[in-house]
Design an enzyme around this catalytic site. Structure first.
Site, PDB file in Angstrom:
ATOM      1  N   PHE A  73      55.413  28.630  35.050  1.00 29.14           N
ATOM      2  CA  PHE A  73      54.292  29.304  34.382  1.00 29.14           C
ATOM      3  C   PHE A  73      53.180  29.684  35.356  1.00 29.14           C
ATOM      4  O   PHE A  73      52.395  30.589  35.067  1.00 29.14           O
ATOM      5  CB  PHE A  73      53.667  28.381  33.323  1.00 29.14           C
ATOM      6  CG  PHE A  73      54.598  27.994  32.214  1.00 29.14           C
ATOM      7  CD1 PHE A  73      54.737  28.802  31.095  1.00 29.14           C
ATOM      8  CD2 PHE A  73      55.345  26.819  32.270  1.00 29.14           C
ATOM      9  CE1 PHE A  73      55.585  28.448  30.061  1.00 29.14           C
ATOM     10  CE2 PHE A  73      56.198  26.458  31.245  1.00 29.14           C
ATOM     11  CZ  PHE A  73      56.317  27.274  30.131  1.00 29.14           C
ATOM     12  N   ALA A  74      53.051  28.924  36.462  1.00 30.98           N
ATOM     13  CA  ALA A  74      51.864  29.078  37.316  1.00 30.98           C
ATOM     14  C   ALA A  74      51.686  30.516  37.777  1.00 30.98           C
ATOM     15  O   ALA A  74      52.580  31.092  38.396  1.00 30.98           O
ATOM     16  CB  ALA A  74      52.011  28.165  38.535  1.00 30.98           C
ATOM     17  N   TYR A 141      49.178  43.014  38.378  1.00 31.48           N
ATOM     18  CA  TYR A 141      49.678  41.848  37.648  1.00 31.48           C
ATOM     19  C   TYR A 141      51.118  42.090  37.192  1.00 31.48           C
ATOM     20  O   TYR A 141      52.011  41.269  37.442  1.00 31.48           O
ATOM     21  CB  TYR A 141      48.768  41.552  36.446  1.00 31.48           C
ATOM     22  CG  TYR A 141      49.352  40.543  35.496  1.00 31.48           C
ATOM     23  CD1 TYR A 141      49.542  39.224  35.889  1.00 31.48           C
ATOM     24  CD2 TYR A 141      49.730  40.908  34.197  1.00 31.48           C
ATOM     25  CE1 TYR A 141      50.102  38.298  35.026  1.00 31.48           C
ATOM     26  CE2 TYR A 141      50.286  39.985  33.327  1.00 31.48           C
ATOM     27  CZ  TYR A 141      50.475  38.684  33.745  1.00 31.48           C
ATOM     28  OH  TYR A 141      51.037  37.765  32.900  1.00 31.48           O
TER      29      TYR A 141
HETATM   30  N1  UFG Z   1      40.093  43.591  22.876  1.00 34.34           N
HETATM   31  C1  UFG Z   1      38.902  44.085  22.370  1.00 34.34           C
HETATM   32  N2  UFG Z   1      37.757  43.394  22.635  1.00 34.34           N
HETATM   33  C2  UFG Z   1      37.737  42.232  23.366  1.00 34.34           C
HETATM   34  C3  UFG Z   1      38.955  41.737  23.864  1.00 34.34           C
HETATM   35  C4  UFG Z   1      40.115  42.449  23.615  1.00 34.34           C
HETATM   36  O1  UFG Z   1      38.870  45.120  21.707  1.00 34.34           O
HETATM   37  O2  UFG Z   1      36.647  41.671  23.578  1.00 34.34           O
HETATM   38  C5  UFG Z   1      41.341  44.303  22.588  1.00 34.34           C
HETATM   39  C6  UFG Z   1      42.034  44.814  23.836  1.00 34.34           C
HETATM   40  O3  UFG Z   1      41.556  46.104  24.162  1.00 34.34           O
HETATM   41  C7  UFG Z   1      43.500  44.806  23.397  1.00 34.34           C
HETATM   42  C8  UFG Z   1      43.580  43.651  22.404  1.00 34.34           C
HETATM   43  O4  UFG Z   1      42.234  43.413  21.999  1.00 34.34           O
HETATM   44  O5  UFG Z   1      43.800  45.974  22.722  1.00 34.34           O
HETATM   45  C9  UFG Z   1      44.150  42.393  23.014  1.00 34.34           C
HETATM   46  O6  UFG Z   1      43.464  42.133  24.234  1.00 34.34           O
HETATM   47  P1  UFG Z   1      43.658  40.789  25.059  1.00 34.34           P
HETATM   48  O7  UFG Z   1      42.719  40.867  26.228  1.00 34.34           O
HETATM   49  O8  UFG Z   1      43.553  39.620  24.164  1.00 34.34           O
HETATM   50  O9  UFG Z   1      45.165  40.857  25.544  1.00 34.34           O
HETATM   51  P2  UFG Z   1      45.920  42.010  26.358  1.00 34.34           P
HETATM   52  O10 UFG Z   1      46.796  42.694  25.380  1.00 34.34           O
HETATM   53  O11 UFG Z   1      45.020  42.849  27.154  1.00 34.34           O
HETATM   54  O12 UFG Z   1      46.678  41.138  27.440  1.00 34.34           O
HETATM   55  C10 UFG Z   1      47.844  40.447  27.179  1.00 34.34           C
HETATM   56  C11 UFG Z   1      47.978  39.251  28.115  1.00 34.34           C
HETATM   57  C12 UFG Z   1      48.197  39.724  29.534  1.00 34.34           C
HETATM   58  C13 UFG Z   1      49.337  40.696  29.570  1.00 34.34           C
HETATM   59  C14 UFG Z   1      49.068  41.829  28.627  1.00 34.34           C
HETATM   60  C15 UFG Z   1      50.196  42.807  28.592  1.00 34.34           C
HETATM   61  O13 UFG Z   1      46.856  38.443  28.039  1.00 34.34           O
HETATM   62  O14 UFG Z   1      48.485  38.627  30.349  1.00 34.34           O
HETATM   63  O15 UFG Z   1      48.909  41.325  27.318  1.00 34.34           O
HETATM   64  O16 UFG Z   1      49.685  44.073  28.381  1.00 34.34           O
HETATM   65  F1  UFG Z   1      49.487  41.206  30.801  1.00 34.34           F
END
Ligand code: UFG
Length: 330
Positions: A73-74, A141
């Site tokens: 996982f790391a 990433y």
């Molecule tokens: N979002 C908001 N406001 C916030 C935070 C998030 O609108 O304050 C939205 C983001 O734009 C996205 C959704 O909520 O549409 C989910 O965002 P997250 O940051 O929770 O998660 P991500 O989809 O960006 O990221 C996840 C994993 C990553 C991985 C990625 C793959 O955390 O490790 O999916 O795209 F790489």
């Protein structure tokens, strides 16, 4: 089985350690504690504060504890940070994994379950995503994880006694249902924790990153899988590994929720009408990502227990309410 869990002090790794120990396995954790929390590690696990790039130390631990399988996982896992600091990501995630594979080779350990990501697909042309679609990451990433998938495939091709499964995670969410461990990132950027911090009054407002996407309500759609379901899939994958396996599985629940749907659900679970504002799009956010999860269901019999987003958020809410400061700095 004797299992080495890398990143076992992190959010997902610590849930895996707990599940492995509860299933009767012996667990050794390797974690550099850069972003992990000592307190997240189950008391029955042996914690080695080793960095993955310390190949010699890793080899010693693998041999000493007669490790049979590695759950890896790391990693650093912020898309935005990876764009600003690409070398940090290639060094930690790719070089770290290379060092781990070297140590495994030296110690004769030939089984791995690897944390990969749907970020390896980049912006897919179709939804849902199936494993055979092209992998074209749009950030370091995603590339750093794809490089490791490639290393594993090549190692397995060269060594018929090696077997691995790479699990391509969608959005991992929620916390242990018994409230013992949870999610504690610094900085916190993920949607569910950010909403819960707003519900706790730790943030004044949450921002929706873009409302002009080509989706039904204009906000991004993601596939949220509960962390306990996710680690269950790792155990199924580990138990099914054979010599020569080179398996790749999507790991999501197979349906998407929009940011707006998530906000409604979080408000319903917490009973708090926290303030929401609309902001610009966040660079690098694909409009829609959700899995076709047929392959892992058919091959491993994996069925997620959490399919209602409110239940997932509820487990996170229980943790956040009980630990408003997270694990606290030690
Ligand atoms: N979002 C908001 N406001 C916030 C935070 C998030 O609108 O304050 C939205 C983001 O734009 C996205 C959704 O909520 O549409 C989910 O965002 P997250 O940051 O929770 O998660 P991500 O989809 O960006 O990221 C996840 C994993 C990553 C991985 C990625 C793959 O955390 O490790 O999916 O795209 F790489």
């Amino acid at each position: 089985m004797n299992v080495l869990v890398t990143g076992g002090a992190g959010y997902i790794g610590s849930h895996a350690v707990k599940a492995l120990i509860e299933a009767g396995h012996r667990v050794t954790v390797v974690d550099n504690l850069d972003r992990g929390h000592k307190r997240a590690v189950h008391e029955k696990a042996t914690l080695e504060p080793v960095d993955l790039r310390q190949t010699g130390e890793l080899t010693t631990v693998l041999q000493r504890d007669a490790i049979e399988c590695v759950m890896h996982f790391a990693a650093l896992a912020y898309v935005g940070e990876s764009v600003d600091h690409p070398l940090r990501y290639y060094d930690n995630n790719a070089t770290g994994s290379l060092s781990l594979l070297r140590a495994m080779h030296a110690a004769g350990v030939r089984r791995m379950v690897f944390s990969s990501t749907c970020a390896t697909y980049g912006i897919p042309e179709q939804m849902p995503i199936v494993e055979t679609m092209p992998q074209q990451p749009i950030n370091p990433y995603g590339w750093s994880k794809l490089f490791v998938e490639r290393m594993l495939a090549d190692v397995a091709a060269a060594d018929p006694g090696f077997g691995f499964t790479a699990l391509r995670y969608f959005n991992v969410a929620g916390c242990a249902a018994d409230g013992t461990i949870g999610e504690d990132h610094d900085p916190e950027t993920h949607l569910i924790p950010v909403m819960l911090e707003a519900a706790l009054g730790k943030r004044d407002v949450i921002t929706i990153f873009g409302e002009d996407y080509p989706t039904p309500d204009g906000t991004c759609i993601r596939d949220y899988i509960h962390v306990e379901d996710l680690v269950e899939a790792h155990i199924l994958a580990m138990n099914a590994l054979h010599d020569g396996d080179a398996r790749f599985y999507n790991l999501g629940i197979g349906r998407g929720y929009s940011v707006r749907e998530m906000i409604e659900a979080a408000k319903a679970v917490t009973g708090v009408d926290f303030k929401v504002e609309i902001g610009p799009r966040r660079p690098g956010d694909p409009p829609e990502l959700y899995a076709n999860a047929d392959r892992i269901r058919q091959d491993l019999g994996f069925t997620p227990r959490y399919t209602d987003i409110r239940h997932i958020i509820e487990t996170a809410w229980n943790w956040f309410k009980a630990h408003p400061k997270g694990y606290e700095k030690e």
